[in-house]
Design an enzyme around this catalytic site. Structure first.
Site, PDB file in Angstrom:
ATOM      1  N   ASP A  37       0.814  -1.237   0.000  1.00 47.13           N
ATOM      2  CA  ASP A  37       0.000   0.000   0.000  1.00 47.13           C
ATOM      3  C   ASP A  37       0.838   1.274   0.000  1.00 47.13           C
ATOM      4  OD1 ASP A  37       0.712  -0.196   2.721  1.00 47.13           O
ATOM      5  OD2 ASP A  37      -1.285   0.346   3.453  1.00 47.13           O
ATOM      6  N   SER A 130      -6.251  -2.680  15.591  1.00 48.44           N
ATOM      7  CA  SER A 130      -7.012  -2.070  16.688  1.00 48.44           C
ATOM      8  C   SER A 130      -6.799  -0.557  16.702  1.00 48.44           C
ATOM      9  CB  SER A 130      -6.655  -2.707  18.030  1.00 48.44           C
ATOM     10  OG  SER A 130      -5.267  -2.697  18.234  1.00 48.44           O
ATOM     11  N   ASP A 175      -5.281   0.088   6.158  1.00 47.26           N
ATOM     12  CA  ASP A 175      -6.050  -0.264   7.359  1.00 47.26           C
ATOM     13  C   ASP A 175      -7.248   0.659   7.542  1.00 47.26           C
ATOM     14  OD1 ASP A 175      -3.934  -1.940   7.610  1.00 47.26           O
ATOM     15  OD2 ASP A 175      -3.017  -0.897   9.301  1.00 47.26           O
TER      16      ASP A 175
END
Ligand code: GLA
Length: 389
Positions: A37, A130, A175
């Site tokens: 990415d 997270s 993400d």
């Protein structure tokens, strides 16, 4: 409901008056397309049904009061929207603070404080994002409570900006994008060079996605993540002198083979090889899935792991053990590390009737070799952020 105890905790700590709202943002797992990415390549992640729950209320003053049910020992952490500085601190509140700061940097001043209680059911430091989940959740709360005119894609970009500039981690967009744009039952085929994306249904007939968590903790900040990024930048600068490209993601395998010797340093050449081949693998994998060819998809997952192990060198004994033990089990269609690496999780596609054996056998072998247990999660693909109450 999972969020009811979170709401109860909020009321216990901060009282029950006023406009109290409940939100959720997912975690993510990347199926294939790792460390592509920030190289202008493709990724193929999906949002999960596990994630972060947040209960929030606007304040009349400038105070921030944060509490996490995952770090109860830290108690209520107080600060102010006026003291937000992009500097490194040790606690989790850097993530919501970073997002509030990033909104300000983008011209959207958060003018009053916030009370916030969080609870996450993503294992911390497991590589299931997270932290990006907390970032997107915070952005979604700010959008909803303060009325900012931003899309979910903007929330992904603001989350990444806060991670890069406030928390000092040079992560790519995967993400935050996977979390902000998640869609139940689908993975997101994203071209990180253009942010063009397409949802691809994950139809695993008679198979499940199993996540194996190594329990080797890692944070992006203390990993070699930024070092890998720098190695790719150096490789790009060198190969870019002989062929006009905007990123390593522009190169085909053939072009890479033709020009690779322009990258003088062997290590940088290996890193670039991974970036180029992994990008091509991701495109092929999505094509295979569209043709309902899950077997080919699984083989490409396995090749992805080998490349991350040998060329990118971000696996380590814990992830290699989980994957190599998984490959031995009948009914495993594909298995690879997922996320940044150096610890965290693997993702496997496992036939329904092999899931129990998988968990038992991989679990036993892992404990015998590594000395502590792994955890296993059979996961579902969920939606992006939402307000629950
Ligand atoms: C972390 C980063 C992502 C991506 C992956 C590796 O999760 O946050 O941007 O680079 O590692 O694919």
């Amino acid at each position: 409901m999972i969020w009811e105890p979170v709401l109860a905790k909020f009321k216990e700590l901060f009282g029950d008056e006023g406009d109290i709202r409940v939100y959720f943002a997912p975690g993510r797992v990347n199926m294939i397309g790792e460390h592509t990415d920030y190289n202008g390549g493709h990724v193929f992640p999906c949002a999960l049904t596990i994630g972060t729950y947040g209960v929030a209320r606007k304040r009349a003053d400038k105070k921030l009061r944060f509490y996490s049910m995952n770090f109860e020992n830290l108690g209520v952490l107080e600060s102010s929207i006026e003291n937000l500085k992009p500097e490194k601190e040790a606690d989790w509140t850097n993530y919501p603070k970073g997002v509030i700061w990033a909104f300000g940097e983008k011209g959207m001043q958060v003018d009053t404080g916030l009370d916030l209680v969080l609870f996450g059911n993503i294992p911390n430091g497991s590589g299931l994002s997270s932290s990006a989940s907390v970032e997107v959740l915070t952005g979604y709360i700010l959008k909803d409570m303060f009325g900012f005119d931003v899309t979910n894609q903007d929330l992904a970009l603001i989350g990444q900006y806060s991670e890069n500039k406030f928390n000092g981690v040079n992560c790519g967009i995967m993400d935050q994008f996977a979390i902000a744009m998640g869609k139940a039952g689908h993975a997101i085929f994203l071209d990180t060079a253009t942010l063009k994306y397409e949802y691809a249904p994950i139809k695993l007939e008679n198979a499940k996605i199993v996540i194996s968590c190594s329990n080797k903790k890692r944070g992006l900040g203390d990993s070699k993540y930024n070092e890998r990024r720098a190695e790719c930048e150096s490789a790009f600068a060198q190969i870019g002198e002989v062929i006009g490209i905007n990123s390593l993601g522009d190169l085909s395998e053939e072009q890479f083979e033709q020009y690779k010797d322009s990258i003088k340093d062997d290590v940088c050449q290996k890193r670039a090889k991974h970036a180029v081949y992994e990008n091509e693998r991701t495109i092929k994998a999505v094509e295979a899935l569209k043709n309902n060819d899950v077997t080919t998809f699984g083989k490409l997952m396995n090749e992805s792991h080998i490349s991350l192990r040998d060329d990118y060198e971000v696996t380590g004994i814990e992830l290699d053990t989980l994957v190599e033990e998984a490959w031995k089990i009948d009914g495993v269609i594909g298995s690879r590390m997922t996320g940044a690496g150096f610890g965290g999780c693997t993702v496997s596609i496992v036939k329904d009737d092999a899931v129990d054996t998988f968990i038992e056998k991989v679990g036993e072998a892992y404990k015998a070799k590594i000395g502590y247990a792994a955890d296993f999660y059979v996961v579902e693909i969920g939606d992006g952020p939402s307000r629950l109450a």
